[in-house]
Motif scaffolding. Structure first.
Motif, PDB file in Angstrom:
ATOM      1  N   ASP A  32       0.846  -1.197   0.000  1.00 31.55           N
ATOM      2  CA  ASP A  32       0.000   0.000   0.000  1.00 31.55           C
ATOM      3  C   ASP A  32       0.881   1.246   0.000  1.00 31.55           C
ATOM      4  OD1 ASP A  32       0.933   0.121   2.637  1.00 31.55           O
ATOM      5  OD2 ASP A  32      -0.922  -0.684   3.487  1.00 31.55           O
ATOM      6  N   ASP A  33       0.365   2.344   0.530  1.00 33.86           N
ATOM      7  CA  ASP A  33       1.126   3.596   0.522  1.00 33.86           C
ATOM      8  C   ASP A  33       2.212   3.651   1.589  1.00 33.86           C
ATOM      9  OD1 ASP A  33      -0.359   4.586  -1.578  1.00 33.86           O
ATOM     10  OD2 ASP A  33      -1.800   5.622  -0.291  1.00 33.86           O
ATOM     11  N   ASP A  34       2.215   2.670   2.499  1.00 34.54           N
ATOM     12  CA  ASP A  34       3.161   2.706   3.611  1.00 34.54           C
ATOM     13  C   ASP A  34       4.166   1.563   3.606  1.00 34.54           C
ATOM     14  OD1 ASP A  34       1.904   5.000   4.854  1.00 34.54           O
ATOM     15  OD2 ASP A  34       0.279   3.661   5.438  1.00 34.54           O
ATOM     16  N   GLU A  35       3.719   0.358   3.251  1.00 34.88           N
ATOM     17  CA  GLU A  35       4.564  -0.830   3.359  1.00 34.88           C
ATOM     18  C   GLU A  35       4.433  -1.692   2.115  1.00 34.88           C
ATOM     19  OE1 GLU A  35       4.222  -1.409   8.231  1.00 34.88           O
ATOM     20  OE2 GLU A  35       2.991  -2.632   6.885  1.00 34.88           O
ATOM     21  N   VAL A  36       5.536  -2.352   1.754  1.00 37.83           N
ATOM     22  CA  VAL A  36       5.523  -3.211   0.572  1.00 37.83           C
ATOM     23  C   VAL A  36       6.343  -4.475   0.800  1.00 37.83           C
ATOM     24  CG1 VAL A  36       5.243  -1.260  -1.016  1.00 37.83           C
ATOM     25  CG2 VAL A  36       7.546  -2.099  -0.482  1.00 37.83           C
ATOM     26  N   ILE A  37       6.030  -5.477   0.008  1.00 41.26           N
ATOM     27  CA  ILE A  37       6.862  -6.663  -0.140  1.00 41.26           C
ATOM     28  C   ILE A  37       7.354  -6.678  -1.580  1.00 41.26           C
ATOM     29  CG2 ILE A  37       6.838  -9.194  -0.299  1.00 41.26           C
ATOM     30  CD1 ILE A  37       4.935  -9.228   2.085  1.00 41.26           C
ATOM     31  N   VAL A  38       8.651  -6.924  -1.770  1.00 41.86           N
ATOM     32  CA  VAL A  38       9.241  -6.962  -3.105  1.00 41.86           C
ATOM     33  C   VAL A  38       9.467  -8.417  -3.501  1.00 41.86           C
ATOM     34  CG1 VAL A  38      11.183  -6.300  -4.545  1.00 41.86           C
ATOM     35  CG2 VAL A  38      10.338  -4.718  -2.791  1.00 41.86           C
ATOM     36  N   ILE A  39       8.968  -8.777  -4.686  1.00 36.90           N
ATOM     37  CA  ILE A  39       9.126 -10.129  -5.216  1.00 36.90           C
ATOM     38  C   ILE A  39      10.093 -10.078  -6.398  1.00 36.90           C
ATOM     39  CG2 ILE A  39       7.967 -12.120  -6.271  1.00 36.90           C
ATOM     40  CD1 ILE A  39       5.389 -11.217  -4.889  1.00 36.90           C
ATOM     41  N   ASP A  40      11.190 -10.801  -6.292  1.00 36.17           N
ATOM     42  CA  ASP A  40      12.150 -11.018  -7.379  1.00 36.17           C
ATOM     43  C   ASP A  40      12.828  -9.770  -7.942  1.00 36.17           C
ATOM     44  OD1 ASP A  40      11.944 -13.741  -7.282  1.00 36.17           O
ATOM     45  OD2 ASP A  40      10.517 -13.911  -8.942  1.00 36.17           O
ATOM     46  N   PRO A  41      13.482  -8.979  -7.118  1.00 36.96           N
ATOM     47  CA  PRO A  41      14.326  -7.925  -7.688  1.00 36.96           C
ATOM     48  C   PRO A  41      15.464  -8.560  -8.490  1.00 36.96           C
ATOM     49  CG  PRO A  41      14.863  -8.243  -5.375  1.00 36.96           C
ATOM     50  CD  PRO A  41      13.659  -9.102  -5.651  1.00 36.96           C
ATOM     51  N   ALA A  42      15.916  -7.857  -9.529  1.00 38.23           N
ATOM     52  CA  ALA A  42      17.038  -8.378 -10.324  1.00 38.23           C
ATOM     53  C   ALA A  42      17.671  -7.253 -11.125  1.00 38.23           C
ATOM     54  CB  ALA A  42      16.568  -9.483 -11.271  1.00 38.23           C
ATOM     55  N   PHE A  43      18.984  -7.354 -11.292  1.00 40.64           N
ATOM     56  CA  PHE A  43      19.781  -6.476 -12.156  1.00 40.64           C
ATOM     57  C   PHE A  43      19.904  -5.034 -11.680  1.00 40.64           C
ATOM     58  CE2 PHE A  43      18.101  -9.701 -15.255  1.00 40.64           C
ATOM     59  CZ  PHE A  43      19.290 -10.404 -15.354  1.00 40.64           C
ATOM     60  N   SER A  44      18.851  -4.452 -11.107  1.00 44.60           N
ATOM     61  CA  SER A  44      18.940  -3.056 -10.673  1.00 44.60           C
ATOM     62  C   SER A  44      18.115  -2.837  -9.413  1.00 44.60           C
ATOM     63  CB  SER A  44      18.454  -2.110 -11.772  1.00 44.60           C
ATOM     64  OG  SER A  44      18.442  -0.771 -11.303  1.00 44.60           O
ATOM     65  N   ALA A  45      18.777  -2.957  -8.259  1.00 43.95           N
ATOM     66  CA  ALA A  45      18.093  -2.631  -7.009  1.00 43.95           C
ATOM     67  C   ALA A  45      17.659  -1.177  -7.017  1.00 43.95           C
ATOM     68  CB  ALA A  45      19.022  -2.905  -5.827  1.00 43.95           C
ATOM     69  N   GLU A  46      18.443  -0.331  -7.665  1.00 41.22           N
ATOM     70  CA  GLU A  46      18.127   1.098  -7.716  1.00 41.22           C
ATOM     71  C   GLU A  46      16.769   1.352  -8.372  1.00 41.22           C
ATOM     72  OE1 GLU A  46      20.017   5.290  -9.474  1.00 41.22           O
ATOM     73  OE2 GLU A  46      21.016   3.385  -9.831  1.00 41.22           O
ATOM     74  N   ALA A  47      16.493   0.651  -9.476  1.00 40.06           N
ATOM     75  CA  ALA A  47      15.218   0.836 -10.163  1.00 40.06           C
ATOM     76  C   ALA A  47      14.050   0.385  -9.290  1.00 40.06           C
ATOM     77  CB  ALA A  47      15.220   0.067 -11.481  1.00 40.06           C
ATOM     78  N   VAL A  48      14.245  -0.728  -8.591  1.00 44.57           N
ATOM     79  CA  VAL A  48      13.188  -1.230  -7.709  1.00 44.57           C
ATOM     80  C   VAL A  48      12.949  -0.260  -6.560  1.00 44.57           C
ATOM     81  CG1 VAL A  48      12.552  -3.088  -6.129  1.00 44.57           C
ATOM     82  CG2 VAL A  48      13.622  -3.634  -8.325  1.00 44.57           C
ATOM     83  N   LEU A  49      14.028   0.215  -5.942  1.00 45.47           N
ATOM     84  CA  LEU A  49      13.893   1.110  -4.793  1.00 45.47           C
ATOM     85  C   LEU A  49      13.333   2.472  -5.202  1.00 45.47           C
ATOM     86  CD1 LEU A  49      17.121   0.197  -2.823  1.00 45.47           C
ATOM     87  CD2 LEU A  49      14.761  -0.375  -2.233  1.00 45.47           C
ATOM     88  N   LYS A  50      13.592   2.881  -6.429  1.00 46.00           N
ATOM     89  CA  LYS A  50      13.005   4.132  -6.915  1.00 46.00           C
ATOM     90  C   LYS A  50      11.487   4.019  -6.946  1.00 46.00           C
ATOM     91  CE  LYS A  50      13.058   7.363 -10.813  1.00 46.00           C
ATOM     92  NZ  LYS A  50      13.651   7.649 -12.157  1.00 46.00           N
ATOM     93  N   GLN A  51      10.983   2.849  -7.356  1.00 43.14           N
ATOM     94  CA  GLN A  51       9.536   2.634  -7.388  1.00 43.14           C
ATOM     95  C   GLN A  51       8.979   2.491  -5.973  1.00 43.14           C
ATOM     96  OE1 GLN A  51       7.629   2.727 -10.144  1.00 43.14           O
ATOM     97  NE2 GLN A  51       5.771   2.429  -8.921  1.00 43.14           N
ATOM     98  N   VAL A  52       9.747   1.890  -5.091  1.00 44.05           N
ATOM     99  CA  VAL A  52       9.309   1.742  -3.693  1.00 44.05           C
ATOM    100  C   VAL A  52       9.165   3.116  -3.038  1.00 44.05           C
ATOM    101  CG1 VAL A  52      10.023   0.947  -1.396  1.00 44.05           C
ATOM    102  CG2 VAL A  52      10.264  -0.568  -3.379  1.00 44.05           C
ATOM    103  N   GLY A  53      10.081   4.008  -3.342  1.00 45.39           N
ATOM    104  CA  GLY A  53      10.022   5.355  -2.783  1.00 45.39           C
ATOM    105  C   GLY A  53      10.255   5.358  -1.286  1.00 45.39           C
ATOM    106  N   GLU A  54       9.408   6.098  -0.567  1.00 45.53           N
ATOM    107  CA  GLU A  54       9.567   6.244   0.879  1.00 45.53           C
ATOM    108  C   GLU A  54       8.892   5.130   1.667  1.00 45.53           C
ATOM    109  OE1 GLU A  54      11.486   8.584   2.300  1.00 45.53           O
ATOM    110  OE2 GLU A  54      12.005   9.096   0.231  1.00 45.53           O
ATOM    111  N   ARG A  55       8.284   4.201   0.981  1.00 47.40           N
ATOM    112  CA  ARG A  55       7.594   3.114   1.683  1.00 47.40           C
ATOM    113  C   ARG A  55       8.589   2.143   2.319  1.00 47.40           C
ATOM    114  NH1 ARG A  55       3.697   1.268  -3.130  1.00 47.40           N
ATOM    115  NH2 ARG A  55       5.607   1.742  -4.295  1.00 47.40           N
ATOM    116  N   GLU A  56       8.165   1.475   3.365  1.00 45.88           N
ATOM    117  CA  GLU A  56       9.035   0.525   4.063  1.00 45.88           C
ATOM    118  C   GLU A  56       8.946  -0.843   3.412  1.00 45.88           C
ATOM    119  OE1 GLU A  56       9.883  -1.262   8.558  1.00 45.88           O
ATOM    120  OE2 GLU A  56       8.245   0.164   8.225  1.00 45.88           O
ATOM    121  N   VAL A  57      10.111  -1.409   3.113  1.00 48.15           N
ATOM    122  CA  VAL A  57      10.164  -2.766   2.583  1.00 48.15           C
ATOM    123  C   VAL A  57      10.064  -3.743   3.753  1.00 48.15           C
ATOM    124  CG1 VAL A  57      11.537  -4.451   1.303  1.00 48.15           C
ATOM    125  CG2 VAL A  57      11.575  -2.037   0.624  1.00 48.15           C
TER     126      VAL A  57
END
Length: 237
Positions: A32-57
């Motif tokens: 949601d807007d506060d917390e997320v679970i990430v499934i299968d990051p690959a090749f660019s953690a930076e790209a994934v974290l950019k989409q995550v933004g300020e939310r807590e993984v």
């Protein structure tokens, strides 16, 4: 329920059995807007974290232990936090422990500082995934299904609330999942796919680790025809 699904596509090269493949990977961010679970990051953690933004993984789920996932998992889990106690847990099935140990063992051999090398050799996933295990995020449940074949510890993730099956590299649109068309144990993988999709709703979305999404119904209609791939593999031996 406030959970939603976001997709991040990254690409890079993956070496398996001394062969290099160009791979495009789908990572999924569920939450949601506060917390997320990430499934299968690959090749660019930076790209994934950019989409995550300020939310807590809250967790990083790996559907297999291939190195393109392992190489980014810790950085996504850390999400900018310096204190390891604040990192999200990384989750992997125990049957892929050898892949994990091999990858971090190679990194340890390249490390000049012995303390850092020792730390790499001692690394383990924070959570060992089990068939039937459940994660919760944003009011949605994510159920783990063990689907060996692509790797011994391959899993898929089902969310009834989100109407989605995250199939990793077990199942792609129109074919059993693979890296560059190479299969580790195709017969076992086909058995896993059949057991997985047969009882599921035909309109359930299938969100694969590579390529475009599909539905359970579409892949169920194709499943029996894939047996020819396994027979071809037998003929090649």
């Amino acid at each position: 329920m406030n959970a939603r699904i976001e997709q991040v596509v990254t690409s890079g090269k993956l070496t398996l059995d001394d062969t290099e493949y160009d791979v495009e990977n789908n990572a999924y961010i569920v939450g949601d807007d506060d917390e997320v679970i990430v499934i299968d990051p690959a090749f660019s953690a930076e790209a994934v974290l950019k989409q995550v933004g300020e939310r807590e993984v809250m967790a990083v789920i790996l559907t297999d232990g291939n190195e393109h996932h392992l190489a980014e998992a810790l950085e996504v889990a850390a999400a900018g936090e310096e204190d390891e106690e604040d990192w999200a847990p990384v989750a992997l099935h125990r049957a892929d422990r050898l892949l994990w140990r091999d990858y971090f063992g190679r990194l340890a051999k390249e490390e000049s500082d012995e303390d850092d090398a020792k730390a790499l050799r001692s690394l383990e996933p924070d959570i060992w995934l089990e068939d039937g295990g459940v994660f919760e995020i944003g009011g949605a449940q994510l159920e783990i299904v063990h689907t060996p074949g692509h790797t011994p510890g391959s899993v898929c993730v089902i969310s009834e609330q989100l109407g989605a099956l995250f199939s990793g590299d077990t199942l792609h649109r129109g074919r059993p999942g693979s890296i560059g068309g190479a299969y580790e144990d195709l017969r076992k993988q086909l058995n896993s796919i059949g057991a997985l999709i047969t009882p599921l709703p035909k309109d359930l979305r299938v969100l694969p680790g590579q390529g475009e999404e599909t539905t359970v119904g579409e892949e169920d209609a194709r499943w029996e025809s894939w047996g020819a791939l396994a027979r071809e593999g037998d003929d090649d031996e």
